[in-house]
Design an enzyme around this catalytic site. Structure first.
Site, short mmCIF file in Angstrom:
data_model
loop_
_atom_site.label_atom_id
_atom_site.label_comp_id
_atom_site.label_asym_id
_atom_site.label_seq_id
_atom_site.Cartn_x
_atom_site.Cartn_y
_atom_site.Cartn_z
N ARG A 58 0.84 -1.19 0.00
CA ARG A 58 0.00 0.00 0.00
C ARG A 58 0.88 1.25 0.00
O ARG A 58 0.52 2.28 -0.54
CB ARG A 58 -0.94 0.03 1.22
CG ARG A 58 -1.97 1.18 1.12
CD ARG A 58 -2.89 1.29 2.34
NE ARG A 58 -2.20 1.81 3.49
CZ ARG A 58 -2.13 1.22 4.68
NH1 ARG A 58 -2.71 0.05 4.87
NH2 ARG A 58 -1.47 1.78 5.67
N TYR A 111 -12.84 18.76 -15.19
CA TYR A 111 -13.50 17.45 -15.25
C TYR A 111 -14.64 17.38 -14.23
O TYR A 111 -14.48 17.83 -13.10
CB TYR A 111 -12.44 16.37 -14.98
CG TYR A 111 -12.95 14.97 -15.08
CD1 TYR A 111 -13.21 14.38 -16.32
CD2 TYR A 111 -13.18 14.21 -13.94
CE1 TYR A 111 -13.68 13.09 -16.40
CE2 TYR A 111 -13.64 12.91 -14.01
CZ TYR A 111 -13.90 12.35 -15.25
OH TYR A 111 -14.35 11.07 -15.33
N ASP A 183 -4.07 19.51 -14.36
CA ASP A 183 -4.49 18.21 -14.86
C ASP A 183 -4.10 18.15 -16.34
O ASP A 183 -4.66 18.87 -17.17
CB ASP A 183 -6.00 18.05 -14.67
CG ASP A 183 -6.51 16.68 -15.13
OD1 ASP A 183 -5.90 16.08 -16.05
OD2 ASP A 183 -7.54 16.21 -14.59
N LYS A 208 -6.59 7.19 -19.18
CA LYS A 208 -6.83 7.70 -20.53
C LYS A 208 -5.63 7.43 -21.44
O LYS A 208 -5.35 6.30 -21.73
CB LYS A 208 -7.20 9.19 -20.47
CG LYS A 208 -8.27 9.51 -19.40
CD LYS A 208 -9.62 8.94 -19.73
CE LYS A 208 -10.61 9.01 -18.57
NZ LYS A 208 -10.79 10.32 -17.96
C1 LIG Z 1 -11.10 10.79 -16.69
C2 LIG Z 1 -10.54 12.03 -16.14
C3 LIG Z 1 -10.30 12.16 -14.76
C4 LIG Z 1 -10.67 11.08 -13.77
O1 LIG Z 1 -9.94 9.90 -13.97
P1 LIG Z 1 -10.43 8.45 -13.53
O2 LIG Z 1 -9.26 7.59 -13.85
O3 LIG Z 1 -11.66 8.13 -14.34
O4 LIG Z 1 -10.75 8.51 -12.08
C5 LIG Z 1 -9.76 13.34 -14.31
N1 LIG Z 1 -9.43 14.35 -15.16
C6 LIG Z 1 -9.66 14.25 -16.48
C7 LIG Z 1 -9.31 15.40 -17.37
C8 LIG Z 1 -10.22 13.10 -17.02
O5 LIG Z 1 -10.43 13.02 -18.34
#
Ligand SMILES: *Cc1c(COP(=O)(O)O)cnc(C)c1O
Length: 392
Positions: A58, A111, A183, A208
């Site tokens: 962890r 997001y 992000d 992604k």
């Molecule tokens: C999908 C996404 C997230 C969240 O990610 P998860 O892996 O689904 O929790 C955060 N920021 C952006 C820009 C995203 O496209």
């Protein structure tokens, strides 16, 4: 070796390390919870971070550490820590850095789940949150000057691909001593380097583009060592760690990141230009188009414009429901950044929780489609769009 290696060379070779025991090229998958020691003194030194090593997965694991090192290297960051999902990375970062009566500034197009942290979750814990209009740089700067501990940005945004000037806004944050978090999920380290533009921390939903194959959930935060350490401490206690098997798959994915992004960038730009010329299409949103309001900023701060575009078709939501099922390659689904093309309307993906009126107020037209371009041959995708548009 060249001074500035290209993105594909970096994706393949950064952090290369032949395993000394096995001579293996691929970092081995250490799917293991605990690590055994032969004497208490060594065990204690590792547990107190006075000697290198792992205690319990962890907290740290050799395979997840290898993934963290690679992402940090790709982003030009000092350090990184990983998470089970992108949202675990976002949430843990915000909770590790903010407390009661501290101030956070963010933008409306962040997001969905991130936006709800600023709109609902953090205020419950006494954090003062200011959510600004996404492209209004002056308003964001005013909000920063009024007091800011964390500036949280995203660029390009979902689903209308708005662009923020990261150098300008992180400079404004620095002036008041605020930490800038970006992000970078949509751009990836191949297309945009927030650390070089002044950000202190960079977040990815590794689910992604970093993964790229739609088979792993993950998240990562990288940047200034002292801040990453603070976030890691919080994660150690709250527990949303990335598991070793997911890290192993993500390490495999990262080798083709440069190659995949090159194709995503090319395909998306070609399709954006193609869609702009179609009579059934009202408007195309892609930062690589000269018609995009953020194009000049994007040209300055991005090396490629990414694999996501959106477009508005004539006939509103009714036309969307007829158009999307006609596409032969694109999956109707909620993900993006995969090798497969994926489509969806914001009404069922990013903005599902909003009413029709709220979506309109957020500048999301009823006929909008998010098209996350895959790595297929662009002529096939073009022909597919052509036949689906002809059926309208
Ligand atoms: C999908 C996404 C997230 C969240 O990610 P998860 O892996 O689904 O929790 C955060 N920021 C952006 C820009 C995203 O496209």
């Amino acid at each position: 070796m060249r001074q500035n290696e290209g993105p594909s060379t970096r994706s393949v070779h950064l952090c290369r390390c032949v395993d000394p025991n096995t001579r293996a090229i691929v970092p081995p998958l250490i799917e293991n919870v605990a690590f055994a020691y032969e004497d208490i003194a060594t065990w204690r030194a590792v547990a107190l971070h006075q000697a290198p090593g792992d205690i319990y997965s962890r907290n740290s694991n050799p395979t997840t550490s290898a993934f963290e090192e690679k992402v940090a290297a790709l982003e030009g960051a000092e350090s990184a820590t990983s998470f089970a999902t992108g949202m675990a990375a976002v949430s843990t970062t915000l909770f590790a850095l903010l407390g009661p009566s501290q101030r956070a500034v963010s933008v409306r197009d962040a997001y969905g789940a991130t936006y709800l942290h600023f709109a609902q979750i953090l205020p419950r814990f006494g954090v003062i949150c200011e959510v600004c209009e996404t492209e209004d740089h002056e308003a964001i700067e005013v909000a920063i000057e009024q007091g800011c501990d964390v500036l949280y940005l995203e660029s390009p945004t979902n689903p209308t691909l708005k662009v923020l000037d990261l150098a300008r806004l992180s400079a404004a944050a620095k002036k008041v001593g605020a930490i800038t978090v970006v992000d970078n999920t949509f751009a990836t380290p191949i297309n945009q380097s927030p650390v070089a533009l002044g950000a202190d921390l960079v977040i990815h939903s590794a689910t992604k583009f970093l993964c790229g194959h739609g088979d792993v959930l993950g998240g990562v935060v990288c940047g200034r060592k002292d801040l990453v350490e603070k976030i890691y401490r919080h994660r150690e206690l709250t527990g949303p760690s990335l598991d070793a098997h997911s890290a192993f798959l993500l390490l495999r994915s990262l080798k083709t990141l440069g190659l995949r992004m090159e194709r995503h960038n090319e395909n998306a730009l070609a399709l954006a230009r193609f869609l702009e010329k179609q009579s059934q299409v009202e408007r195309v949103y892609y930062p690589g188009l000269e018609s995009h309001p953020g194009h000049e900023i994007a040209r300055r701060q991005m090396h490629g414009f990414g694999g996501v575009l959106s477009f508005e078709i004539k006939g509103g939501f009714e036309a969307v429901t007829r158009f999307l099922p006609r596409l032969r390659y694109a999956y109707m689904a909620a993900n993006l950044g995969q090798v497969e093309t994926i489509v969806g309307p914001p009404a069922t993906t990013s903005h599902v929780e909003l009413t029709d009126e709220e979506r309109a107020a957020a500048g999301v037209p009823e006929g909008l489609i998010r098209y996350a371009v895959g790595i297929e041959d662009v002529e096939d995708l073009k022909a597919d769009l052509e036949q689906a548009l002809a059926g309208l």
